[in-house]
Design an enzyme around this catalytic site. Structure first.
Site, PDB file in Angstrom:
ATOM      1  N   CYS A 130     -20.797   1.570  96.427  1.00 22.25           N
ATOM      2  CA  CYS A 130     -21.094   0.901  94.672  1.00 22.25           C
ATOM      3  C   CYS A 130     -22.028   2.313  94.419  1.00 22.25           C
ATOM      4  CB  CYS A 130     -21.226  -0.119  94.189  1.00 22.25           C
ATOM      5  SG  CYS A 130     -23.264  -0.255  94.295  1.00 22.25           S
ATOM      6  N   CYS A 148     -27.484  -5.534  92.708  1.00 19.34           N
ATOM      7  CA  CYS A 148     -27.150  -3.930  92.656  1.00 19.34           C
ATOM      8  C   CYS A 148     -27.822  -3.611  92.810  1.00 19.34           C
ATOM      9  CB  CYS A 148     -25.815  -3.514  92.108  1.00 19.34           C
ATOM     10  SG  CYS A 148     -25.537  -2.065  91.359  1.00 19.34           S
ATOM     11  N   ARG A 168     -23.699  -9.791  94.919  1.00 13.75           N
ATOM     12  CA  ARG A 168     -24.016  -7.895  95.690  1.00 13.75           C
ATOM     13  C   ARG A 168     -25.321  -7.711  94.055  1.00 13.75           C
ATOM     14  NH1 ARG A 168     -22.026  -3.347  92.455  1.00 13.75           N
ATOM     15  NH2 ARG A 168     -20.584  -4.708  91.832  1.00 13.75           N
ATOM     16  N   ASP A 173     -19.203 -10.269  93.441  1.00 14.19           N
ATOM     17  CA  ASP A 173     -18.178  -9.777  94.364  1.00 14.19           C
ATOM     18  C   ASP A 173     -18.989  -9.571  95.615  1.00 14.19           C
ATOM     19  OD1 ASP A 173     -20.014  -7.617  93.589  1.00 14.19           O
ATOM     20  OD2 ASP A 173     -18.491  -6.236  92.453  1.00 14.19           O
ATOM     21  N   HIS A 211     -37.693  -4.382  85.244  1.00 13.93           N
ATOM     22  CA  HIS A 211     -36.163  -4.260  85.929  1.00 13.93           C
ATOM     23  C   HIS A 211     -36.299  -3.625  87.111  1.00 13.93           C
ATOM     24  CE1 HIS A 211     -31.881  -3.262  84.572  1.00 13.93           C
ATOM     25  NE2 HIS A 211     -32.047  -2.877  85.385  1.00 13.93           N
ATOM     26  N   HIS A 259     -28.732  -5.508  88.756  1.00 14.22           N
ATOM     27  CA  HIS A 259     -28.278  -6.714  88.235  1.00 14.22           C
ATOM     28  C   HIS A 259     -27.501  -7.309  89.262  1.00 14.22           C
ATOM     29  CE1 HIS A 259     -28.363  -4.513  84.740  1.00 14.22           C
ATOM     30  NE2 HIS A 259     -27.709  -5.275  83.435  1.00 14.22           N
TER      31      HIS A 259
END
Ligand code: FE
Length: 135
Positions: A69, A123, A121, A113, A106, A109
Site C-alpha cells: 500500500c 497503515c 492492517r 484487510d 496521529h 489508520h
C-alpha cells in the site's frame, strides 16, 4: 491488566521545536506522507518501531508485513494499550484513525484487510515512527 499509559503533553510550540516539519505535520496535524515515500516502508530489519513524538514502543518488526500500500503496515500493535483507535469521518470517508496512547500523536489508520490471524492492517506513516534495531 497493565496500568494506564502515562501521558506526554506538550504545547504546540514545544512539539514544533521537538519534531521535524514532516513529523509535526503527520503527528500533530494528522497529515499523511505520500505513498512509497516513507523511509520505513521497505524496512525489513528486526527491532521496535517507536513513536517519533514520545518514544513509546508502538509496533514490533515481527508484525510488519508487505501490504503493497505504500506505508509501513503491521498486523497488530506492540501492546493493545500502546495505541488508541478513533472513528475518523474526514475526507468523506469512514475510517479508523490510530493515535499514540501516550502523546496523542496521529499515526495512521487501521483497515480490516490485513493478513491472518488478525485480519488487520495498521497503515502507519513512516514520519510518525522511529526504528530501533534489535541488538
Ligand atoms: Fe507518542
Amino acid at each position: 491488566m497493565g496500568e494506564a499509559v502515562e501521558k506526554v503533553e506538550r504545547t504546540e510550540a514545544e512539539w514544533r521545536a521537538a519534531l521535524t516539519p514532516e513529523q509535526y505535520h503527520v503527528l500533530r496535524e494528522k497529515g499523511t506522507e505520500r505513498a512509497f515515500t516513507g523511509i520505513l516502508t521497505e524496512n525489513h530489519e528486526t527491532g521496535d518501531y517507536q513513536c517519533a513524538g514520545c518514544g513509546a514502543v508502538l509496533f514490533m518488526s515481527g508484525a510488519k508485513f508487505d501490504s503493497g500500500c505504500g506505508w509501513p503496515s503491521f498486523m497488530l500493535p506492540a501492546d493493545s494499550k500502546a495505541v488508541v483507535e478513533h472513528e475518523d469521518r474526514s475526507f468523506g470517508m469512514r475510517r479508523i484513525e490510530v493515535t499514540c496512547a501516550r502523546c496523542g500523536g496521529h499515526l495512521g489508520h487501521v483497515f480490516p484487510d490485513g493478513p491472518r490471524p488478525t485480519g488487520l492492517r495498521y497503515c502507519i506513516n513512516s514520519a510518525s515512527l522511529t526504528f530501533e534495531r534489535a541488538e
